[in-house]
Design an enzyme around this catalytic site. Structure first.
Site, PDB file in Angstrom:
ATOM      1  N   LYS A 217      59.950  36.409 -48.323  1.00  0.00           N
ATOM      2  CA  LYS A 217      59.215  37.327 -49.189  1.00  0.00           C
ATOM      3  C   LYS A 217      60.006  37.594 -50.470  1.00  0.00           C
ATOM      4  CE  LYS A 217      57.453  42.060 -49.065  1.00  0.00           C
ATOM      5  NZ  LYS A 217      57.137  43.200 -48.212  1.00  0.00           N
ATOM      6  N   GLU A 223      70.584  34.274 -45.261  1.00  0.00           N
ATOM      7  CA  GLU A 223      70.447  33.247 -44.212  1.00  0.00           C
ATOM      8  C   GLU A 223      69.454  32.165 -44.646  1.00  0.00           C
ATOM      9  OE1 GLU A 223      70.286  36.504 -43.790  1.00  0.00           O
ATOM     10  OE2 GLU A 223      71.073  37.132 -41.838  1.00  0.00           O
ATOM     11  N   GLY A 277      57.255  42.387 -43.830  1.00  0.00           N
ATOM     12  CA  GLY A 277      57.677  41.119 -43.215  1.00  0.00           C
ATOM     13  C   GLY A 277      57.161  40.962 -41.793  1.00  0.00           C
ATOM     14  N   ARG A 278      57.330  41.999 -40.976  1.00  0.00           N
ATOM     15  CA  ARG A 278      56.937  41.881 -39.562  1.00  0.00           C
ATOM     16  C   ARG A 278      55.435  41.982 -39.367  1.00  0.00           C
ATOM     17  NH1 ARG A 278      59.844  46.180 -40.847  1.00  0.00           N
ATOM     18  NH2 ARG A 278      59.117  48.303 -40.464  1.00  0.00           N
ATOM     19  N   GLU A 363      61.797  47.517 -35.142  1.00  0.00           N
ATOM     20  CA  GLU A 363      62.097  47.674 -36.570  1.00  0.00           C
ATOM     21  C   GLU A 363      61.163  48.736 -37.157  1.00  0.00           C
ATOM     22  OE1 GLU A 363      64.037  44.564 -39.481  1.00  0.00           O
ATOM     23  OE2 GLU A 363      61.899  44.186 -39.329  1.00  0.00           O
ATOM     24  N   HIS A 394      61.956  36.244 -10.783  1.00  0.00           N
ATOM     25  CA  HIS A 394      63.113  35.705 -10.068  1.00  0.00           C
ATOM     26  C   HIS A 394      64.415  36.153 -10.718  1.00  0.00           C
ATOM     27  CE1 HIS A 394      60.646  33.111  -7.479  1.00  0.00           C
ATOM     28  NE2 HIS A 394      59.807  33.243  -8.498  1.00  0.00           N
ATOM     29  N   LYS A 516      74.321  44.246 -43.615  1.00  0.00           N
ATOM     30  CA  LYS A 516      74.257  43.194 -44.647  1.00  0.00           C
ATOM     31  C   LYS A 516      75.321  43.429 -45.703  1.00  0.00           C
ATOM     32  CE  LYS A 516      69.262  42.524 -44.943  1.00  0.00           C
ATOM     33  NZ  LYS A 516      68.162  42.626 -45.884  1.00  0.00           N
TER      34      LYS A 516
HETATM   35  C1  G6Q Z   1      60.482  42.704 -41.644  1.00  0.00           C
HETATM   36  C2  G6Q Z   1      61.709  42.783 -42.369  1.00  0.00           C
HETATM   37  C3  G6Q Z   1      62.616  41.578 -42.230  1.00  0.00           C
HETATM   38  C4  G6Q Z   1      62.317  40.438 -43.179  1.00  0.00           C
HETATM   39  C5  G6Q Z   1      63.503  39.485 -43.191  1.00  0.00           C
HETATM   40  C6  G6Q Z   1      63.277  38.299 -44.087  1.00  0.00           C
HETATM   41  O1  G6Q Z   1      59.633  43.551 -41.637  1.00  0.00           O
HETATM   42  O2  G6Q Z   1      61.447  43.102 -43.668  1.00  0.00           O
HETATM   43  O3  G6Q Z   1      62.654  41.057 -40.932  1.00  0.00           O
HETATM   44  O4  G6Q Z   1      61.149  39.789 -42.826  1.00  0.00           O
HETATM   45  O5  G6Q Z   1      64.647  40.166 -43.579  1.00  0.00           O
HETATM   46  O6  G6Q Z   1      63.049  38.717 -45.392  1.00  0.00           O
HETATM   47  P1  G6Q Z   1      62.542  37.725 -46.491  1.00  0.00           P
HETATM   48  O7  G6Q Z   1      61.179  37.255 -46.084  1.00  0.00           O
HETATM   49  O8  G6Q Z   1      62.531  38.491 -47.765  1.00  0.00           O
HETATM   50  O9  G6Q Z   1      63.497  36.574 -46.516  1.00  0.00           O
END
Ligand code: G6Q
Length: 554
Positions: A217, A223, A277-278, A363, A394, A516
């Site tokens: 996003k 990462e 994001g989620r 989250e 199990h 972070k």
């Molecule tokens: C979700 C968070 C988080 C995000 C990641 C990746 O709700 O905001 O999990 O999706 O940190 O972020 P980017 O899509 O910006 O790389």
């Protein structure tokens, strides 16, 4: 207007001080010794009566430790917390994510093209459908081989690079809907900054047949950018720099970042800051899902999401699945003292669903202060965890049945196997296990029953099952794109309702920031050629020194 005044007034009042909360506390105290088998004995129709259905999903909540009065009191609490007006606010695009001053409009991602939702004077539904159209064209070109790699070969491998919300939804949906996917294409998901993740995902692949979707996003996530650079190096080493345009596409809100990385913005699929994001697996972040199952089945998944949205928006609380799930979660968490919730899908394709839900729920609702910054004097989000059944039976089910902790469970199952009639008897076995587990948890096995089986006195206590362990059972006819969409939307909305009652922001995630920041500082210390002046605590300093001494043996 009255709603707005009530909402403002309501949010100033401490949750635990509300008469509705206190009534529930008293009520819970009165029910402390009440057993599920007593409820079932007193209410012959309980199993069918305490159920609800919406968007193709049937919820049986009769094995929860509640009576009619409990539900009435929980709904009173929801009303006192203005849940209905907050839900309405979310649907019309108000800035319900108040710490970031953004709407949380995931419902717009699956709204039919005939609807319109305005944000800052723009109809976001029209924008959503324009992107869906571009995604569909691209997905079709990859699927039918028209989109070729730099050497003219067709794409055989699609690798999604992203993390958190830009990974967990895509990987969960791909696994869940594998049955519907084009088996000529193989999919991989790279998220971890651990270099082995990229290495393993690309091992043995032909770069000339590999397409990378860089999903971010913000397009600033360490990462994802690290893995995207590794991917570009891997591609350029084999095919040359000009190949990047044929082997990389991006999903992002940050066109400049995408351009700077070297991806042509013609090959970028956008989304918007009002998509968390989620909550983004049904936006362009779902491009890998769409390539896997095709645009038509992706549209069916969106229909499933939308059907649950409509159910949630328009159904009274007594029959509203997300509302009921939320209220039951609050009851177990805040009044029965359960601190976790196990999600147990009896469908191997849902193996990544618990991990997906961990992010969605924890989250969203792992928050410690209310909207006005006051510390919460009650528990907020429980720990979600789980594994598919029957495998979990199990391993950790022992604790669910005989441990000293109360662990409410969500069982999830489907009435039809994916394999058709040939798979039916094995599917019956799978589902027999689901039904047996919820029955065993609820009703247990008494000492008298154990003795009657001839068990010796010294062993008998070990074979007793106390029962009275609550669960929901969610059933759908079949695992399809549509039922998956409805299931995900069910949990999304349940999470929001819980957050409204706890008076927290379910759409921000400030809790991921501190680590972070510290990692950025620490990274340079680990690789410094001079001995760094470590100014952490003595534990962190010692760990860094030990790591530095051993990190590069020669
Ligand atoms: C979700 C968070 C988080 C995000 C990641 C990746 O709700 O905001 O999990 O999706 O940190 O972020 P980017 O899509 O910006 O790389």
């Amino acid at each position: 207007m009255k709603d707005t005044i009530d909402a403002v007034k309501g949010q100033g009042e401490a949750l635990t001080g509300r008469p509705q909360w206190q009534a529930l506390s008293l009520h819970a105290e009165g029910l402390r010794h009440r057993q599920l088998h007593e409820w079932f004995a007193d209410e012959p129709d309980r199993g069918e009566r305490l159920s609800a259905e919406g968007a193709g999903i049937y919820l049986d909540y009769s094995k929860q430790r509640i009576g009619d009065e409990t539900l009435r009191l929980l709904i009173d609490l929801a009303r006192a917390c203005n849940v209905e007006s907050r839900v309405a606010a979310m649907f019309v695009g108000e800035r319900v994510n108040f710490t970031e001053q953004r709407p949380a409009l995931h419902v717009a991602l699956r709204a039919p093209v005939t609807e319109s939702i305005m944000v800052d004077g723009v109809d976001v539904v029209a924008d959503v459908h324009a992107v869906l159209q571009r995604m569909g064209d691209f997905a079709d070109r990859v699927r039918d081989g028209e989109w070729k790699g730099a050497t003219g070969k067709r794409i055989r491998h699609v690798i999604n690079i992203g993390i958190g919300g830009s990974d967990l939804g895509p990987v969960m949906a791909y696994e869940a809907l594998r049955h519907y996917s084009d088996r000529q294409l193989a999919f991989g998901f790279v998220s971890n900054v651990d270099p082995v993740d990229f290495h393993e995902a690309t091992l043995g692949l032909d770069p000339a047949e590999t397409l990378f979707i860089v999903c971010s996003k913000t397009f600033t996530t360490q990462e994802t950018l690290t893995n995207a650079h590794a991917a570009r190096d891997w591609c350029v080493a084999a095919l040359g720099a000009d190949a990047v345009a044929r082997h990389f596409v991006a999903v992002s809100t940050n066109a400049d970042g995408v351009r700077d990385f070297g991806i042509d913005t013609d090959n970028m699929f956008g989304f918007w800051d009002w998509v968390g994001g989620r909550y983004s697996m049904d936006s362009a972040i779902g491009l890998s899902t769409m390539i896997a199952i095709g645009p038509a089945q992706f549209a069916q998944m969106l229909d499933g999401f939308h059907a649950m949205d409509v159910h949630f928006r328009d159904t009274p609380p007594e029959r509203n699945l997300p509302m009921l799930m939320a209220l039951l979660a609050i009851w177990n968490n805040n009044f029965l003292g359960a601190s976790t919730l196990a999600v147990l899908p009896y469908a191997d394709h849902l193996k990544r669903f618990p991990a997906y839900l961990q992010q969605l729920t924890m989250e969203s609702n792992g928050k410690h202060v209310t909207r006005d910054g006051t510390p919460c004097d009650y528990q907020t989000g429980p720990v979600y965890w789980g594994e598919p059944g029957t495998n979990g039976q199990h391993s950790f089910y022992q604790l669910l049945h005989q441990g000293t902790r109360l662990v409410p469970c969500d069982f999830i199952g489907f009435c039809q196997p994916l394999g058709g009639a040939d798979a039916l008897s094995q599917h019956d076995l799978l589902m027999a296990n689901l039904f047996a587990q919820s029955e065993a948890l609820a009703f247990g096995k008494t000492l008298a029953q154990v003795r009657a089986e001839g068990t010796s006195e010294d062993i008998a206590p070990h074979r007793v099952f106390e029962g009275n362990r609550p669960s929901n059972t969610l059933l759908a006819d079949r695992l399809t794109p549509r039922s998956l969409g409805a299931l995900v939307a069910l949990y999304e909305h349940s999470v929001f309702v819980q957050g409204v009652i706890w008076n927290i922001d379910s759409f921000d995630q400030w809790g991921v920031e501190l680590g972070k920041q510290l990692a950025r500082r620490t990274e340079s210390e680990l690789a410094a050629t001079d001995t760094p002046d470590l100014r952490h605590d003595s534990s962190t300093n010692a760990l860094i020194r030990r790591y530095r001494a051993a990190r590069n043996p020669r």
